[in-house]
Design a protein around this motif. Structure first.
Motif, short mmCIF file in Angstrom:
data_model
loop_
_atom_site.label_atom_id
_atom_site.label_comp_id
_atom_site.label_asym_id
_atom_site.label_seq_id
_atom_site.Cartn_x
_atom_site.Cartn_y
_atom_site.Cartn_z
N GLY A 69 -10.29 -5.47 -8.41
CA GLY A 69 -11.61 -4.90 -8.62
C GLY A 69 -11.57 -3.71 -9.55
N THR A 70 -12.74 -3.26 -9.91
CA THR A 70 -12.88 -2.15 -10.85
C THR A 70 -12.62 -0.82 -10.14
OG1 THR A 70 -15.23 -1.86 -10.38
CG2 THR A 70 -14.64 -3.42 -12.15
N PRO A 71 -12.36 0.22 -10.91
CA PRO A 71 -12.23 1.55 -10.30
C PRO A 71 -13.50 1.92 -9.52
CG PRO A 71 -11.43 1.62 -12.54
CD PRO A 71 -12.06 0.27 -12.34
N SER A 72 -14.66 1.57 -10.05
CA SER A 72 -15.91 1.89 -9.38
C SER A 72 -15.97 1.24 -8.00
CB SER A 72 -17.10 1.42 -10.24
OG SER A 72 -18.31 1.70 -9.60
N ALA A 73 -15.65 -0.02 -7.91
CA ALA A 73 -15.69 -0.72 -6.63
C ALA A 73 -14.70 -0.12 -5.65
CB ALA A 73 -15.41 -2.21 -6.82
N TRP A 74 -13.51 0.22 -6.12
CA TRP A 74 -12.48 0.80 -5.27
C TRP A 74 -12.94 2.16 -4.73
CZ3 TRP A 74 -8.69 4.86 -5.93
CH2 TRP A 74 -7.64 4.81 -5.02
N LEU A 75 -13.45 2.99 -5.61
CA LEU A 75 -13.91 4.32 -5.20
C LEU A 75 -15.13 4.23 -4.28
CD1 LEU A 75 -13.43 6.10 -8.62
CD2 LEU A 75 -12.17 6.61 -6.50
N LEU A 76 -16.03 3.30 -4.55
CA LEU A 76 -17.22 3.16 -3.70
C LEU A 76 -16.86 2.58 -2.33
CD1 LEU A 76 -19.82 2.15 -6.37
CD2 LEU A 76 -19.73 4.29 -5.10
N ALA A 77 -15.85 1.74 -2.26
CA ALA A 77 -15.41 1.24 -0.96
C ALA A 77 -14.86 2.39 -0.11
CB ALA A 77 -14.35 0.15 -1.14
N ILE A 78 -14.12 3.28 -0.74
CA ILE A 78 -13.60 4.45 -0.04
C ILE A 78 -14.76 5.35 0.39
CG2 ILE A 78 -12.21 6.55 -0.28
CD1 ILE A 78 -10.37 4.90 -2.18
N THR A 79 -15.74 5.52 -0.50
CA THR A 79 -16.90 6.35 -0.18
C THR A 79 -17.68 5.75 0.99
OG1 THR A 79 -17.06 7.04 -2.50
CG2 THR A 79 -19.03 7.35 -1.13
N ALA A 80 -17.88 4.44 0.99
CA ALA A 80 -18.59 3.78 2.09
C ALA A 80 -17.86 3.99 3.40
CB ALA A 80 -18.77 2.29 1.79
N ASP A 81 -16.55 3.91 3.38
CA ASP A 81 -15.76 4.13 4.58
C ASP A 81 -15.92 5.57 5.08
OD1 ASP A 81 -13.76 3.31 6.55
OD2 ASP A 81 -12.42 4.68 5.48
N GLN A 82 -15.88 6.52 4.18
CA GLN A 82 -16.04 7.92 4.56
C GLN A 82 -17.46 8.19 5.08
OE1 GLN A 82 -13.49 10.09 4.86
NE2 GLN A 82 -12.26 8.32 4.26
N ALA A 83 -18.46 7.51 4.50
CA ALA A 83 -19.84 7.67 4.96
C ALA A 83 -19.98 7.13 6.39
CB ALA A 83 -20.80 6.95 4.02
N ARG A 84 -19.36 5.99 6.68
CA ARG A 84 -19.41 5.44 8.04
C ARG A 84 -18.78 6.43 9.03
NH1 ARG A 84 -18.73 0.53 5.23
NH2 ARG A 84 -16.47 0.72 5.20
N LYS A 85 -17.68 7.04 8.64
CA LYS A 85 -17.03 8.03 9.50
C LYS A 85 -17.95 9.23 9.72
CE LYS A 85 -12.32 6.77 8.29
NZ LYS A 85 -11.10 7.16 7.56
N ALA A 86 -18.64 9.66 8.68
CA ALA A 86 -19.55 10.81 8.79
C ALA A 86 -20.70 10.49 9.74
CB ALA A 86 -20.08 11.20 7.41
N VAL A 87 -21.22 9.27 9.67
CA VAL A 87 -22.31 8.87 10.56
C VAL A 87 -21.83 8.85 12.01
CG1 VAL A 87 -23.79 6.91 11.21
CG2 VAL A 87 -23.64 7.63 8.83
N ARG A 88 -20.63 8.35 12.23
CA ARG A 88 -20.08 8.35 13.60
C ARG A 88 -19.94 9.77 14.12
NH1 ARG A 88 -16.80 3.96 11.79
NH2 ARG A 88 -15.08 5.35 11.37
#
Length: 178
Positions: A69-88
């Motif tokens: 995948g692209t750098p954008s997809a890789w970075l956004l996947a990490i961001t989505a994971d961190q956002a889920r943790k923040a919501v928890r």
């Protein structure tokens, strides 16, 4: 020389190992990371989420694989994971923009454009977590189907199906009765 996605070839290679090179490698993706963090973790500090995602990306930069995948997809996947943790982390404090009846709390301000946006936001919040992620990536972070699939960890067909289901649900939720 640009790739088929319009990104320079250098941007598709592994992230640089030095600080300034890494900063230059992630800089084009920061706005999308912030938008996604803000969409996925309402009530959390999106800048903190992006900072956590960048720290995680720096620590795992050797694991980036351009063939997946692209750098954008890789970075956004990490961001989505961190956002889920923040919501928890937010859940125990109850810091949501939803009142006890499940309705968005608009407060005393009532403007048609604000009301319409709140209706859309409320409808999006009623989608499943998977549908919200697909909608946020594709429509708000402006990712392609392929990059959305990379962020979600699924196939492109699954993304298309999930988006179709989400649009159908949103259409029903946002119908204006006359």
């Amino acid at each position: 020389m640009p790739t088929m996605t319009g990104e320079p070839v250098a941007a598709v290679t592994a992230p640089p190992g030095d600080g300034p090179g890494f900063v230059a490698w992630v800089r084009p993706h920061l706005a999308a990371m912030a938008r996604l963090a803000g969409r996925l973790a309402v009530g959390a500090d999106r800048d903190d989420i992006v900072q956590e995602a960048l720290a995680r990306a720096w620590a795992k930069r050797s694991q980036y694989d351009a063939s997946r995948g692209t750098p954008s997809a890789w970075l956004l996947a990490i961001t989505a994971d961190q956002a889920r943790k923040a919501v928890r982390r937010l859940r125990p404090g109850g810091m949501f923009l939803v009142d006890s009846s499940g309705e968005l709390d608009a407060g005393p301000v009532s403007r048609p454009d604000l009301d319409a946006r709140m209706d859309v936001d409320h409808a999006i919040m009623s989608l499943s977590a998977r549908q919200r992620l697909a909608v946020d990536c594709f429509y708000f972070a402006d990712l392609s189907i392929a990059d959305t699939a990379a962020v979600m960890g699924c196939s492109e067909g699954t993304v298309k199906s999930t988006l179709s289901d989400a649009r159908s649900r949103l259409r029903t939720l946002l119908e204006v009765s006359e």
